[in-house]
Design a protein around this motif. Structure first.
Motif, PDB file in Angstrom:
ATOM      1  N   TYR A  61     -13.496  22.395 -56.437  1.00 25.60           N
ATOM      2  CA  TYR A  61     -12.797  22.773 -57.499  1.00 25.60           C
ATOM      3  C   TYR A  61     -13.338  22.958 -58.928  1.00 25.60           C
ATOM      4  O   TYR A  61     -14.280  22.845 -59.166  1.00 25.60           O
ATOM      5  CB  TYR A  61     -11.773  21.744 -57.830  1.00 25.60           C
ATOM      6  CG  TYR A  61     -10.782  21.443 -56.628  1.00 25.60           C
ATOM      7  CD1 TYR A  61      -9.387  22.164 -56.618  1.00 25.60           C
ATOM      8  CD2 TYR A  61     -10.882  20.353 -55.804  1.00 25.60           C
ATOM      9  CE1 TYR A  61      -8.548  21.927 -55.610  1.00 25.60           C
ATOM     10  CE2 TYR A  61     -10.020  20.113 -54.663  1.00 25.60           C
ATOM     11  CZ  TYR A  61      -8.636  20.785 -54.691  1.00 25.60           C
ATOM     12  OH  TYR A  61      -7.861  20.704 -53.839  1.00 25.60           O
ATOM     13  N   PRO A  62     -12.422  23.797 -59.883  1.00 19.39           N
ATOM     14  CA  PRO A  62     -13.263  23.955 -61.171  1.00 19.39           C
ATOM     15  C   PRO A  62     -13.640  22.675 -61.523  1.00 19.39           C
ATOM     16  O   PRO A  62     -13.199  21.997 -61.879  1.00 19.39           O
ATOM     17  CB  PRO A  62     -11.962  24.721 -61.882  1.00 19.39           C
ATOM     18  CG  PRO A  62     -10.959  25.125 -60.768  1.00 19.39           C
ATOM     19  CD  PRO A  62     -11.237  24.362 -59.849  1.00 19.39           C
ATOM     20  N   GLY A  63     -15.083  23.006 -62.104  1.00 15.24           N
ATOM     21  CA  GLY A  63     -15.559  21.767 -62.999  1.00 15.24           C
ATOM     22  C   GLY A  63     -16.329  21.138 -62.147  1.00 15.24           C
ATOM     23  O   GLY A  63     -17.013  20.048 -62.876  1.00 15.24           O
ATOM     24  N   VAL A  64     -16.091  20.856 -60.885  1.00 14.46           N
ATOM     25  CA  VAL A  64     -16.427  19.952 -60.193  1.00 14.46           C
ATOM     26  C   VAL A  64     -18.462  19.892 -60.134  1.00 14.46           C
ATOM     27  O   VAL A  64     -19.107  18.923 -60.255  1.00 14.46           O
ATOM     28  CB  VAL A  64     -16.182  20.090 -58.726  1.00 14.46           C
ATOM     29  CG1 VAL A  64     -17.194  18.902 -57.702  1.00 14.46           C
ATOM     30  CG2 VAL A  64     -14.712  19.532 -58.573  1.00 14.46           C
ATOM     31  N   ALA A  65     -18.818  21.076 -59.827  1.00  9.82           N
ATOM     32  CA  ALA A  65     -20.267  21.276 -59.710  1.00  9.82           C
ATOM     33  C   ALA A  65     -20.978  20.775 -61.231  1.00  9.82           C
ATOM     34  O   ALA A  65     -22.045  19.859 -61.168  1.00  9.82           O
ATOM     35  CB  ALA A  65     -20.657  22.689 -59.501  1.00  9.82           C
ATOM     36  N   GLN A  66     -20.404  21.135 -62.440  1.00  8.63           N
ATOM     37  CA  GLN A  66     -21.016  20.675 -63.614  1.00  8.63           C
ATOM     38  C   GLN A  66     -20.920  19.508 -63.806  1.00  8.63           C
ATOM     39  O   GLN A  66     -21.888  18.751 -64.266  1.00  8.63           O
ATOM     40  CB  GLN A  66     -20.206  21.685 -64.636  1.00  8.63           C
ATOM     41  CG  GLN A  66     -20.571  23.151 -64.437  1.00  8.63           C
ATOM     42  CD  GLN A  66     -19.560  23.828 -63.544  1.00  8.63           C
ATOM     43  OE1 GLN A  66     -18.833  23.360 -62.690  1.00  8.63           O
ATOM     44  NE2 GLN A  66     -19.408  25.136 -63.662  1.00  8.63           N
ATOM     45  N   SER A 122      -7.914  17.270 -64.879  1.00 12.89           N
ATOM     46  CA  SER A 122      -8.891  18.141 -64.664  1.00 12.89           C
ATOM     47  C   SER A 122     -10.261  17.464 -64.475  1.00 12.89           C
ATOM     48  O   SER A 122     -10.322  16.264 -64.756  1.00 12.89           O
ATOM     49  CB  SER A 122      -9.109  19.037 -65.922  1.00 12.89           C
ATOM     50  OG  SER A 122      -9.703  18.095 -66.913  1.00 12.89           O
ATOM     51  N   PHE A 123     -11.268  18.189 -63.650  1.00 14.08           N
ATOM     52  CA  PHE A 123     -12.410  17.264 -63.408  1.00 14.08           C
ATOM     53  C   PHE A 123     -13.239  16.816 -64.857  1.00 14.08           C
ATOM     54  O   PHE A 123     -14.059  15.945 -64.841  1.00 14.08           O
ATOM     55  CB  PHE A 123     -13.201  17.911 -62.463  1.00 14.08           C
ATOM     56  CG  PHE A 123     -14.013  17.089 -61.374  1.00 14.08           C
ATOM     57  CD1 PHE A 123     -13.502  16.431 -60.305  1.00 14.08           C
ATOM     58  CD2 PHE A 123     -15.528  16.908 -61.703  1.00 14.08           C
ATOM     59  CE1 PHE A 123     -14.144  15.523 -59.581  1.00 14.08           C
ATOM     60  CE2 PHE A 123     -15.940  16.082 -60.785  1.00 14.08           C
ATOM     61  CZ  PHE A 123     -15.236  15.606 -59.685  1.00 14.08           C
ATOM     62  N   ASP A 124     -13.189  17.696 -65.617  1.00 11.50           N
ATOM     63  CA  ASP A 124     -13.833  17.466 -67.125  1.00 11.50           C
ATOM     64  C   ASP A 124     -13.377  16.178 -67.713  1.00 11.50           C
ATOM     65  O   ASP A 124     -14.118  15.581 -68.318  1.00 11.50           O
ATOM     66  CB  ASP A 124     -13.415  18.789 -68.052  1.00 11.50           C
ATOM     67  CG  ASP A 124     -13.925  20.066 -67.744  1.00 11.50           C
ATOM     68  OD1 ASP A 124     -15.020  19.922 -66.770  1.00 11.50           O
ATOM     69  OD2 ASP A 124     -13.533  21.077 -68.099  1.00 11.50           O
TER      70      ASP A 124
END
Length: 227
Positions: free
Chosen positions: A94-99, A211-213
């Motif tokens: 999902y968006p932001g997960v890796a970071q 959101s993952f952020d």
């Protein structure tokens, strides 16, 4: 020195969007047995359960032999698709997960773990495909534990790391994750982008995030900001 805290992650529906692969494999398994496929919403509703429990939910009237064939058919189809596509394609982050995972893993006060209904083989393939090797110090899978929401996976994460339940948090997208955390005495953060509606998670989750952020802040709010 800051006290260590533990963050435990579910995988499907929390870190990766694997719904296409899961629905496809379950549909193929039912088709191979000459049975109509369950509705997409019903298949997504069992994501997180161990596979035998999931099939029992989807086909409660089937014979034990038929359910065993459905389980094997799912495994065979999922593995074939993963081999053809690659795990990263079939189950993208999902968006932001890796970071965010990279940022959390660099913190001296946090350890990261996994508690998932996936098999060991499936989890290992996914972690390698997404370059997350070495990120999680404890990895608990369906092969070794009762199905969620039994607390065994979370309790083993705590035992592996020596972290008290009060210093741990579970991140997940289903009621199974929230209930598992509660049964282990661990706080839970629910994510709104997964396979159970956020309103189902709300009664069990300490916090809900969109959101993952937002995860690092939620972790610090629940477990306390490191000294």
């Amino acid at each position: 020195m800051s006290r260590l805290r533990l963050v435990i992650f579910d995988v499907d529906g929390t870190l990766v969007d694997s719904q296409g692969a899961i629905v496809g494999a379950m549909t193929a398994a039912f088709s191979a047995q000459g049975r109509p496929a369950p509705a997409r919403s019903d298949i997504l509703g069992i994501v997180g359960l161990s596979l035998d429990h999931a099939v029992l939910r989807l086909a409660p009237e089937a014979t034990p032999e038929c359910r065993a064939a459905l389980v094997q058919g799912y495994k065979d189809s999922y593995h074939a698709t993963r081999s053809a596509q690659g795990a990263a394609v079939g189950s993208p982050l999902y968006p932001g997960v890796a970071q965010v995972l990279q940022a959390l893993s660099r913190r001296d006060d946090l350890l990261l773990g996994v508690a998932t209904g996936k098999s060991r083989r499936g989890l290992d393939a996914l972690i390698e495909a997404h370059g997350l090797t070495g990120m999680f110090v404890t990895r608990q899978v369906a092969d070794d534990h009762p199905s969620k929401p039994h607390p065994s996976m979370v309790l083993t994460c705590l035992a592996d790391t020596g972290i008290d339940a009060a210093d741990a948090v579970m991140i997940g997208d289903t009621t199974y994750d929230m209930e598992m955390a509660g049964a282990a005495g661990v706080a839970a953060v629910g994510v709104s982008w997964g396979y159970h509606p956020a309103k189902m998670l709300a009664p069990h989750a300490r916090k809900l995030i969109d959101s993952f952020d937002a995860l690092p802040g939620a972790i610090d709010d629940i477990l306390g900001v490191p000294a």
